[in-house]
Design a protein around this motif. Structure first.
Motif, PDB file in Angstrom:
ATOM      1  N   GLY A 117      26.538  33.974  33.311  1.00 10.13           N
ATOM      2  CA  GLY A 117      26.421  35.144  33.047  1.00 10.13           C
ATOM      3  C   GLY A 117      27.857  35.862  32.697  1.00 10.13           C
ATOM      4  N   PHE A 118      28.939  35.010  32.023  1.00 11.38           N
ATOM      5  CA  PHE A 118      30.239  35.460  31.799  1.00 11.38           C
ATOM      6  C   PHE A 118      30.262  35.247  30.329  1.00 11.38           C
ATOM      7  CE2 PHE A 118      30.766  34.556  36.220  1.00 11.38           C
ATOM      8  CZ  PHE A 118      31.284  35.775  36.724  1.00 11.38           C
ATOM      9  N   ARG A 119      30.946  36.155  29.712  1.00 10.29           N
ATOM     10  CA  ARG A 119      31.266  36.331  28.148  1.00 10.29           C
ATOM     11  C   ARG A 119      32.714  36.005  28.160  1.00 10.29           C
ATOM     12  NH1 ARG A 119      27.484  38.125  24.587  1.00 10.29           N
ATOM     13  NH2 ARG A 119      28.998  37.201  23.052  1.00 10.29           N
ATOM     14  N   SER A 120      33.542  36.564  28.887  1.00  9.75           N
ATOM     15  CA  SER A 120      34.977  36.374  28.627  1.00  9.75           C
ATOM     16  C   SER A 120      35.941  36.115  30.059  1.00  9.75           C
ATOM     17  CB  SER A 120      35.596  37.949  27.987  1.00  9.75           C
ATOM     18  OG  SER A 120      35.480  38.705  29.244  1.00  9.75           O
ATOM     19  N   VAL A 121      37.051  35.383  29.701  1.00 11.13           N
ATOM     20  CA  VAL A 121      37.702  34.872  30.840  1.00 11.13           C
ATOM     21  C   VAL A 121      39.045  34.986  30.322  1.00 11.13           C
ATOM     22  CG1 VAL A 121      38.545  33.108  32.327  1.00 11.13           C
ATOM     23  CG2 VAL A 121      36.136  33.354  31.419  1.00 11.13           C
ATOM     24  N   HIS A 122      40.034  35.737  31.291  1.00 13.69           N
ATOM     25  CA  HIS A 122      41.301  35.606  31.048  1.00 13.69           C
ATOM     26  C   HIS A 122      42.116  34.992  32.314  1.00 13.69           C
ATOM     27  CE1 HIS A 122      40.276  38.569  27.893  1.00 13.69           C
ATOM     28  NE2 HIS A 122      39.656  39.375  28.964  1.00 13.69           N
ATOM     29  N   ALA A 123      43.095  34.369  31.933  1.00 16.05           N
ATOM     30  CA  ALA A 123      43.994  33.618  33.054  1.00 16.05           C
ATOM     31  C   ALA A 123      45.119  33.940  32.993  1.00 16.05           C
ATOM     32  CB  ALA A 123      43.642  32.379  33.090  1.00 16.05           C
ATOM     33  N   PHE A 124      45.877  34.329  34.250  1.00 14.80           N
ATOM     34  CA  PHE A 124      47.071  34.734  34.384  1.00 14.80           C
ATOM     35  C   PHE A 124      48.029  33.852  35.515  1.00 14.80           C
ATOM     36  CE2 PHE A 124      44.677  38.117  33.219  1.00 14.80           C
ATOM     37  CZ  PHE A 124      45.552  38.765  32.148  1.00 14.80           C
ATOM     38  N   PRO A 125      49.049  33.265  35.031  1.00 18.69           N
ATOM     39  CA  PRO A 125      49.770  32.131  36.076  1.00 18.69           C
ATOM     40  C   PRO A 125      50.480  33.364  36.927  1.00 18.69           C
ATOM     41  CG  PRO A 125      50.939  32.591  33.841  1.00 18.69           C
ATOM     42  CD  PRO A 125      49.736  33.377  33.589  1.00 18.69           C
ATOM     43  N   LEU A 126      50.578  32.761  38.271  1.00 20.28           N
ATOM     44  CA  LEU A 126      51.373  33.277  39.416  1.00 20.28           C
ATOM     45  C   LEU A 126      52.654  32.757  39.182  1.00 20.28           C
ATOM     46  CD1 LEU A 126      48.931  33.076  42.354  1.00 20.28           C
ATOM     47  CD2 LEU A 126      48.651  34.917  40.271  1.00 20.28           C
ATOM     48  N   ARG A 127      53.650  33.501  38.889  1.00 18.10           N
ATOM     49  CA  ARG A 127      55.064  33.242  38.763  1.00 18.10           C
ATOM     50  C   ARG A 127      56.012  33.719  39.818  1.00 18.10           C
ATOM     51  NH1 ARG A 127      55.587  35.961  32.834  1.00 18.10           N
ATOM     52  NH2 ARG A 127      55.584  37.614  34.128  1.00 18.10           N
ATOM     53  N   LEU A 128      56.773  32.687  40.225  1.00 17.84           N
ATOM     54  CA  LEU A 128      57.507  33.014  41.173  1.00 17.84           C
ATOM     55  C   LEU A 128      59.103  32.340  40.661  1.00 17.84           C
ATOM     56  CD1 LEU A 128      57.573  34.166  43.806  1.00 17.84           C
ATOM     57  CD2 LEU A 128      57.542  32.172  45.076  1.00 17.84           C
ATOM     58  N   ARG A 129      59.874  32.924  40.226  1.00 15.86           N
ATOM     59  CA  ARG A 129      61.131  32.694  39.574  1.00 15.86           C
ATOM     60  C   ARG A 129      60.745  31.583  38.504  1.00 15.86           C
ATOM     61  NH1 ARG A 129      62.699  32.123  45.176  1.00 15.86           N
ATOM     62  NH2 ARG A 129      63.397  33.710  45.904  1.00 15.86           N
ATOM     63  N   GLN A 130      61.235  30.393  38.536  1.00 19.62           N
ATOM     64  CA  GLN A 130      61.160  29.482  37.650  1.00 19.62           C
ATOM     65  C   GLN A 130      59.736  28.623  37.604  1.00 19.62           C
ATOM     66  OE1 GLN A 130      63.754  30.710  37.170  1.00 19.62           O
ATOM     67  NE2 GLN A 130      65.435  29.654  37.438  1.00 19.62           N
ATOM     68  N   GLU A 131      58.875  29.002  38.995  1.00 18.74           N
ATOM     69  CA  GLU A 131      57.798  28.155  39.423  1.00 18.74           C
ATOM     70  C   GLU A 131      56.325  28.701  39.017  1.00 18.74           C
ATOM     71  OE1 GLU A 131      57.275  25.276  41.467  1.00 18.74           O
ATOM     72  OE2 GLU A 131      59.091  25.557  42.865  1.00 18.74           O
ATOM     73  N   ILE A 132      55.496  28.095  38.781  1.00 16.15           N
ATOM     74  CA  ILE A 132      54.364  28.513  38.599  1.00 16.15           C
ATOM     75  C   ILE A 132      53.539  28.063  39.638  1.00 16.15           C
ATOM     76  CG2 ILE A 132      52.071  28.713  37.076  1.00 16.15           C
ATOM     77  CD1 ILE A 132      54.373  29.691  35.725  1.00 16.15           C
ATOM     78  N   ILE A 133      53.169  29.068  40.754  1.00 14.41           N
ATOM     79  CA  ILE A 133      52.457  28.502  42.000  1.00 14.41           C
ATOM     80  C   ILE A 133      51.084  28.614  41.890  1.00 14.41           C
ATOM     81  CG2 ILE A 133      54.807  28.949  43.167  1.00 14.41           C
ATOM     82  CD1 ILE A 133      53.105  31.398  44.216  1.00 14.41           C
ATOM     83  N   GLY A 134      50.452  29.266  41.031  1.00 13.84           N
ATOM     84  CA  GLY A 134      48.933  29.344  40.924  1.00 13.84           C
ATOM     85  C   GLY A 134      48.289  30.155  39.858  1.00 13.84           C
ATOM     86  N   VAL A 135      47.263  30.543  39.960  1.00 12.68           N
ATOM     87  CA  VAL A 135      46.704  31.287  38.814  1.00 12.68           C
ATOM     88  C   VAL A 135      45.669  32.268  39.252  1.00 12.68           C
ATOM     89  CG1 VAL A 135      45.016  29.358  38.461  1.00 12.68           C
ATOM     90  CG2 VAL A 135      45.517  31.169  36.585  1.00 12.68           C
ATOM     91  N   MET A 136      45.737  33.351  38.562  1.00 13.87           N
ATOM     92  CA  MET A 136      44.556  34.430  38.762  1.00 13.87           C
ATOM     93  C   MET A 136      43.614  34.546  37.540  1.00 13.87           C
ATOM     94  SD  MET A 136      45.000  38.251  40.045  1.00 13.87           S
ATOM     95  CE  MET A 136      45.637  39.162  38.673  1.00 13.87           C
ATOM     96  N   GLY A 137      42.273  34.391  37.784  1.00 15.18           N
ATOM     97  CA  GLY A 137      41.238  34.441  36.565  1.00 15.18           C
ATOM     98  C   GLY A 137      40.534  35.711  36.623  1.00 15.18           C
ATOM     99  N   LEU A 138      40.402  36.268  35.483  1.00 18.92           N
ATOM    100  CA  LEU A 138      39.808  37.398  35.332  1.00 18.92           C
ATOM    101  C   LEU A 138      38.445  37.288  34.570  1.00 18.92           C
ATOM    102  CD1 LEU A 138      40.424  40.684  35.995  1.00 18.92           C
ATOM    103  CD2 LEU A 138      41.366  40.973  33.727  1.00 18.92           C
ATOM    104  N   PHE A 139      37.334  37.521  35.044  1.00 17.34           N
ATOM    105  CA  PHE A 139      35.922  37.174  34.343  1.00 17.34           C
ATOM    106  C   PHE A 139      35.275  38.346  33.976  1.00 17.34           C
ATOM    107  CE2 PHE A 139      35.959  32.494  35.575  1.00 17.34           C
ATOM    108  CZ  PHE A 139      37.204  32.442  36.386  1.00 17.34           C
ATOM    109  N   GLY A 140      34.582  38.560  32.897  1.00 19.26           N
ATOM    110  CA  GLY A 140      34.036  39.476  32.499  1.00 19.26           C
ATOM    111  C   GLY A 140      32.532  39.294  31.948  1.00 19.26           C
ATOM    112  N   ASN A 141      31.635  40.153  32.283  1.00 21.13           N
ATOM    113  CA  ASN A 141      30.241  39.764  31.503  1.00 21.13           C
ATOM    114  C   ASN A 141      30.068  40.320  30.268  1.00 21.13           C
ATOM    115  OD1 ASN A 141      29.679  42.261  32.698  1.00 21.13           O
ATOM    116  ND2 ASN A 141      28.805  41.604  34.598  1.00 21.13           N
ATOM    117  N   THR A 142      30.951  41.111  29.531  1.00 17.74           N
ATOM    118  CA  THR A 142      30.785  41.443  28.368  1.00 17.74           C
ATOM    119  C   THR A 142      31.996  40.953  27.517  1.00 17.74           C
ATOM    120  OG1 THR A 142      32.101  43.408  28.810  1.00 17.74           O
ATOM    121  CG2 THR A 142      29.734  43.647  28.954  1.00 17.74           C
ATOM    122  N   VAL A 143      31.797  40.809  26.205  1.00 19.90           N
ATOM    123  CA  VAL A 143      32.910  40.545  25.444  1.00 19.90           C
ATOM    124  C   VAL A 143      33.945  41.457  25.494  1.00 19.90           C
ATOM    125  CG1 VAL A 143      33.512  39.952  22.966  1.00 19.90           C
ATOM    126  CG2 VAL A 143      31.396  39.232  23.915  1.00 19.90           C
ATOM    127  N   GLY A 144      35.068  41.195  25.790  1.00 13.90           N
ATOM    128  CA  GLY A 144      36.150  42.220  25.949  1.00 13.90           C
ATOM    129  C   GLY A 144      37.412  41.809  25.534  1.00 13.90           C
TER     130      GLY A 144
END
Lengths: 247, 227
Positions: A117-144
């Motif tokens: 049921g999703f149409r769009s996804v954006h993903a953002f790295p969780l940044r801490l100084r030089q490190e990438i320690i995870g990721v946050m995904g933003l999901f949408g059910n319309t094109v956006g």
């Protein structure tokens, strides 16, 4: 995703600042952040993943169950925008999951997410100084599309999630990060074990068990992780949760 | 149910396997030695295995003094990584720090051996030079700790042999939920539930994830021991 509401955004930052003052439960904090970031736009859901020192991502929190399964799907298939944002260290902004470009880039994930049921996804790295320690995904059910300013806002919130992992914010030791992350990953396991124990005790689903544990933690003003720990080590000391038919 | 570690009471086979694991870890992590301590839920020290006799004596020191990174890692359920046994360490562990320092140790990295709330013990990495573990070494140390956990869980039953019932990938929520369910189903500690789940997978020749999925779905019910 529609434009971020400034009023809602202000509320998120107030709540974040409130949470970071005292000693807090990382998983509860990430859950709150996922819920609030999802609330910034009308049609968005949010999932948060953290990496262990082996650079393996683990699911930590999601604003709803469907999003949780989409995050787990990406982890299992190693395919999807969250996986890419983590390895690339940059936001992955996608406008339309049904477009050929998306299907070509994520052959497993794109059709799966569209079916869910999703149409769009954006993903953002969780940044801490030089490190990438995870990721946050933003999901949408319309094109956006996500405007530049919205990208910056959500990235800032992702960075807040990263900072929150360092509960002792003044401490410079890099080792603290590993200590906290491993502790948080283990806390998630404890919560799942507690869900199983309560589900079995009362003959209910694991989701219903989670609601019961969370409800109890809120009523008694105790941390979710502490309640879960007691459930699996000394359930008898929690009569309200231990007795069948006590719901 | 407050003796979480009852499920893992390692026999002699497990001890020798742990010694091999510690010796292997010593090489991989450029360490002076690696030790494993098995502990009861209340932090009482049960048994130690180490890469060599000298390291075993060092491993015992924290129990002599009742303090140290290992004790803290067990209590806090997270790694305690001390890159330099300096002044700060002196303040934190005033009896332990000079004793390990005397033995030539300058850095200690303690990793809890646990699966959620099932706590089995701690793995300690000792080095004669100060400085952090690299990211690669950290990842290795965690992998080795996970192997130590399965050794402790499977160790008491030699019949399991070396057959691998674990999936390569993270088994995630259903396995952990099944652990909690089996604990209640059998009226045992969580650690014992982990042992019983694994034993069932071995004897029925199935993957742990399949057994867990069946339990969560209500298709499989493990029976209580009436012996």
């Amino acid at each position: 995703m529609t434009t971020v509401s400034a009023e809602r955004l202000a509320k998120v930052f107030v709540e974040v600042a409130d949470s970071l003052v005292d000693e807090f439960d990382l998983i509860e904090f990430l859950q709150m952040l996922a819920d609030r970031v999802a609330g910034l736009a009308d049609d968005a859901t949010v999932g948060i993943l953290l990496a262990d020192p082996k650079r393996q991502l683990h699911f930590m929190a999601a604003s709803d169950e469907t999003t949780k399964f989409l995050e787990l799907f990406q982890l299992r298939e190693q395919d999807g925008p969250c996986v890419d944002a983590f390895h690339g260290g940059k936001p992955v902004i996608n406008t339309d999951l049904t477009a050929t470009a998306a299907t070509a880039r994520w052959p497993q994930f794109a059709p799966h997410a569209v079916t869910a049921g999703f149409r769009s996804v954006h993903a953002f790295p969780l940044r801490l100084r030089q490190e990438i320690i995870g990721v946050m995904g933003l999901f949408g059910n319309t094109v956006g599309d996500l405007g530049d300013s919205d990208v910056q806002i959500v990235q800032a919130l992702a960075d807040v999630a990263a900072i929150s992992v360092l509960q002792e914010r003044t401490i410079q030791r890099a080792e603290i990060l590993t200590e906290q992350l491993q502790g948080a990953l283990n806390s998630r396991i404890v919560i799942e074990q507690a869900k199983g124990a309560i589900a079995q005790t009362h003959g209910i689903s694991v989701d219903a068990a989670f609601q019961m544990i969370r409800g109890y933690a809120r009523r008694t003003n105790r941390r979710l992780g502490d309640v879960a720990q007691t459930v699996v080590t000394d359930l008898a000391s929690l009569p309200e949760l231990a007795a069948p038919g006590s719901r | 149910m407050d003796h979480e570690a009852n499920g893992a009471r390692p026999g002699r086979g497990a001890v020798s396997r742990l010694q091999v694991l510690c010796a292997d870890a010593t090489r991989k992590l450029s360490a002076a030695g690696v030790g494993v301590s098995v502990m009861a839920a209340d932090g009482v020290h049960g048994m130690a295995a180490a890469s060599d006799p000298a390291t075993e004596r060092i491993e015992e020191l924290q129990f002599t003094f009742g303090e140290g990174p290992c004790v803290d890692a067990f209590a806090s359920r997270r790694p305690v990584l001390i890159t330099d046994l300096d002044h700060e360490a002196m303040l934190r562990w005033p009896a332990y720090t000079p004793a390990v320092h005397e033995a030539g140790i300058r850095a200690v990295f303690a990793f809890p051996l646990q699966v959620g709330a099932a706590r089995l013990g701690v793995l300690d990495v000792f080095r004669t030079h100060a400085g952090p573990l690299s990211r690669d070494e950290l990842g290795q140390a965690i992998t080795i700790s996970e192997r130590a956990v399965t050794t402790l869980l499977d160790g008491q039953d030699q019949a399991h042999g070396e057959r691998d019932i674990d999936d390569a990938i993270d088994q995630g929520a259903p396995l952990w939920q099944a652990q909690g369910m089996v604990m209640v189903m059998l009226g045992v500690t969580l650690a014992e539930a982990l042992v019983r789940l694994r034993a069932h997978a071995y004897t029925t020749d199935r993957h742990l994830s399949e057994v867990a999925a069946d339990i969560v779905a209500g298709r499989l019910h493990l029976k209580r021991d009436h012996s």
